[in-house]
Design a protein around this motif. Structure first.
Motif, PDB file in Angstrom:
ATOM      1  N   ALA A  19      -1.125   9.341  -8.153  1.00 55.73           N
ATOM      2  CA  ALA A  19      -1.731   8.021  -8.116  1.00 55.73           C
ATOM      3  C   ALA A  19      -1.976   7.615  -6.673  1.00 55.73           C
ATOM      4  N   GLN A  20      -3.190   7.085  -6.411  1.00 52.32           N
ATOM      5  CA  GLN A  20      -3.495   6.584  -5.070  1.00 52.32           C
ATOM      6  C   GLN A  20      -4.046   5.169  -5.185  1.00 52.32           C
ATOM      7  N   ASP A  21      -3.645   4.341  -4.208  1.00 49.38           N
ATOM      8  CA  ASP A  21      -4.051   2.934  -4.248  1.00 49.38           C
ATOM      9  C   ASP A  21      -5.003   2.589  -3.113  1.00 49.38           C
ATOM     10  N   MET A  22      -5.748   3.591  -2.616  1.00 52.80           N
ATOM     11  CA  MET A  22      -6.626   3.395  -1.472  1.00 52.80           C
ATOM     12  C   MET A  22      -8.109   3.424  -1.875  1.00 52.80           C
ATOM     13  N   ASN A  23      -8.378   3.443  -3.174  1.00 51.68           N
ATOM     14  CA  ASN A  23      -9.743   3.477  -3.686  1.00 51.68           C
ATOM     15  C   ASN A  23     -10.513   4.714  -3.201  1.00 51.68           C
ATOM     16  N   HIS A  24      -9.794   5.827  -3.051  1.00 52.94           N
ATOM     17  CA  HIS A  24     -10.435   7.054  -2.588  1.00 52.94           C
ATOM     18  C   HIS A  24     -11.236   7.708  -3.690  1.00 52.94           C
ATOM     19  N   ASN A  43       0.857  -1.197   0.000  1.00 54.32           N
ATOM     20  CA  ASN A  43       0.000   0.000   0.000  1.00 54.32           C
ATOM     21  C   ASN A  43       0.889   1.241   0.000  1.00 54.32           C
ATOM     22  N   ALA A  44       0.987   1.921  -1.155  1.00 55.78           N
ATOM     23  CA  ALA A  44       1.914   3.033  -1.260  1.00 55.78           C
ATOM     24  C   ALA A  44       1.279   4.345  -0.852  1.00 55.78           C
ATOM     25  N   GLY A  45      -0.066   4.424  -0.727  1.00 59.00           N
ATOM     26  CA  GLY A  45      -0.689   5.692  -0.370  1.00 59.00           C
ATOM     27  C   GLY A  45      -0.867   6.562  -1.604  1.00 59.00           C
ATOM     28  N   VAL A  46      -0.322   7.787  -1.525  1.00 57.25           N
ATOM     29  CA  VAL A  46      -0.418   8.742  -2.628  1.00 57.25           C
ATOM     30  C   VAL A  46       0.976   8.971  -3.193  1.00 57.25           C
ATOM     31  N   THR A  47       1.141   8.750  -4.471  1.00 53.97           N
ATOM     32  CA  THR A  47       2.439   8.893  -5.122  1.00 53.97           C
ATOM     33  C   THR A  47       2.361   9.956  -6.195  1.00 53.97           C
ATOM     34  N   GLN A  48       3.298  10.899  -6.148  1.00 54.68           N
ATOM     35  CA  GLN A  48       3.372  11.956  -7.159  1.00 54.68           C
ATOM     36  C   GLN A  48       4.622  11.767  -7.996  1.00 54.68           C
ATOM     37  N   THR A  49       4.488  11.998  -9.277  1.00 59.00           N
ATOM     38  CA  THR A  49       5.658  12.037 -10.146  1.00 59.00           C
ATOM     39  C   THR A  49       5.516  13.184 -11.137  1.00 59.00           C
ATOM     40  N   PRO A  50       6.625  13.874 -11.476  1.00 59.62           N
ATOM     41  CA  PRO A  50       7.959  13.716 -10.887  1.00 59.62           C
ATOM     42  C   PRO A  50       8.074  14.437  -9.555  1.00 59.62           C
ATOM     43  N   ALA A  53      -7.244  13.026   5.243  1.00 62.84           N
ATOM     44  CA  ALA A  53      -6.545  13.384   4.016  1.00 62.84           C
ATOM     45  C   ALA A  53      -5.171  12.734   3.953  1.00 62.84           C
ATOM     46  N   PHE A  54      -4.802  12.262   2.780  1.00 65.48           N
ATOM     47  CA  PHE A  54      -3.487  11.681   2.528  1.00 65.48           C
ATOM     48  C   PHE A  54      -2.818  12.493   1.422  1.00 65.48           C
ATOM     49  N   PHE A  55      -1.568  12.852   1.652  1.00 64.36           N
ATOM     50  CA  PHE A  55      -0.863  13.729   0.726  1.00 64.36           C
ATOM     51  C   PHE A  55       0.287  13.005   0.046  1.00 64.36           C
ATOM     52  N   GLY A  56       0.569  13.442  -1.186  1.00 61.63           N
ATOM     53  CA  GLY A  56       1.778  13.005  -1.855  1.00 61.63           C
ATOM     54  C   GLY A  56       2.977  13.766  -1.314  1.00 61.63           C
ATOM     55  N   GLN A  57       4.173  13.410  -1.792  1.00 58.90           N
ATOM     56  CA  GLN A  57       5.407  14.009  -1.291  1.00 58.90           C
ATOM     57  C   GLN A  57       5.714  15.361  -1.912  1.00 58.90           C
ATOM     58  N   GLY A  58       4.946  15.756  -2.909  1.00 57.34           N
ATOM     59  CA  GLY A  58       5.146  17.068  -3.502  1.00 57.34           C
ATOM     60  C   GLY A  58       6.002  17.026  -4.755  1.00 57.34           C
ATOM     61  N   THR A  59       5.752  17.992  -5.632  1.00 60.05           N
ATOM     62  CA  THR A  59       6.553  18.185  -6.846  1.00 60.05           C
ATOM     63  C   THR A  59       7.048  19.622  -6.838  1.00 60.05           C
ATOM     64  N   ARG A  60       8.371  19.758  -6.856  1.00 57.41           N
ATOM     65  CA  ARG A  60       8.956  21.112  -6.867  1.00 57.41           C
ATOM     66  C   ARG A  60       9.182  21.511  -8.315  1.00 57.41           C
ATOM     67  N   LEU A  61       8.408  22.489  -8.792  1.00 57.78           N
ATOM     68  CA  LEU A  61       8.479  22.921 -10.188  1.00 57.78           C
ATOM     69  C   LEU A  61       9.043  24.323 -10.273  1.00 57.78           C
TER      70      LEU A  61
END
Lengths: 111, 116
Positions: free
Chosen positions: B24-29, B1-8, B105-113
């Protein structure tokens, strides 16, 4: 629109001190969230509460629904607690999926 | 279960370039969100989705588009990047299902743009 105010904006403490961060909001909510963000890091949910009090280790969160106010307490603070703490609220009724965020409190704990 | 994944996680763009951020989230939210975080501004909602195939505008939608073709993925697009879009972007998801309509709430790790 719900307004979420946090205080203080910045807080510096010595290791071991008891810390309190406050959050107030303007309209009814379904839940209040306390989040933690380390410098340059992601956001982690610490607590979600809709009434009363929750405790996790050295962290305690309380909420007073009537006064529209919540506090986050850290007992025996440690340098690793240094982070931004963010209060967020979920709307009530049909808006419970919308989060409104405070601007955060930057906590620095010195050894 | 990875939670919330952000790329890049990091990206530098030139003004006018386009890119897509994936959440992408794998928690069926049911609910998914895109926020931007700027100094002194807190987290501001760009777009959100309350279910597969639905999207809606948030506070600061201009210059961004989103799609939610699959329940687990929420894409944020910048068609023509501008320096004002330099920010840290966070994706989040909330369950929103069941009698309690769980709103943790579940958050991704962020994308620094950075747009130059």
């Amino acid at each position: 629109k719900n307004e979420v105010e946090q205080s203080p904006q910045n807080l510096t403490a010595q290791e071991g001190e008891f810390i309190t961060i406050n959050c107030s909001y303007s309209v009814g909510i379904s839940a209040l969230h306390w989040l933690q963000q380390h410098p340059g890091g992601g956001i982690v949910s610490l607590f979600m509460l809709s009434s009363g009090k929750k405790k996790h280790g050295r962290l305690i969160a309380t909420i007073n629904i009537q006064e529209k106010h919540s506090s986050l307490h850290i007992t025996a603070s440690h340098p690793r607690d240094s982070a931004v703490y963010i209060c967020a609220v979920s709307g009530s009724g049909g808006s419970n999926y919308k989060l409104t965020f405070g601007k955060g409190t930057l906590l620095t704990v010195n050894p | 279960n990875a939670g919330v994944t952000q790329t890049p996680k990091f990206r530098v763009l030139k003004t006018g370039q386009s890119m897509t951020l994936l959440c992408a989230q794998d928690m069926n939210h049911e609910y998914m969100y895109w926020y931007r975080q700027d100094p002194g501004m807190g987290l501001r909602l760009i777009h959100y989705s309350v279910g597969e195939g639905t999207t809606a505008k948030g506070e600061v939608p201009d210059g961004y588009n989103v799609s939610r073709l699959k329940k687990q993925n929420f894409l944020l697009g910048l068609e023509s990047a501008a320096p004002s879009q330099t920010s840290v972007y966070f994706c989040a998801s909330i369950n929103g299902q069941g009698a309690s309509r769980n709103t943790e709430a579940f958050f991704g790790q962020g994308t620094r743009l950075t747009v130059v």
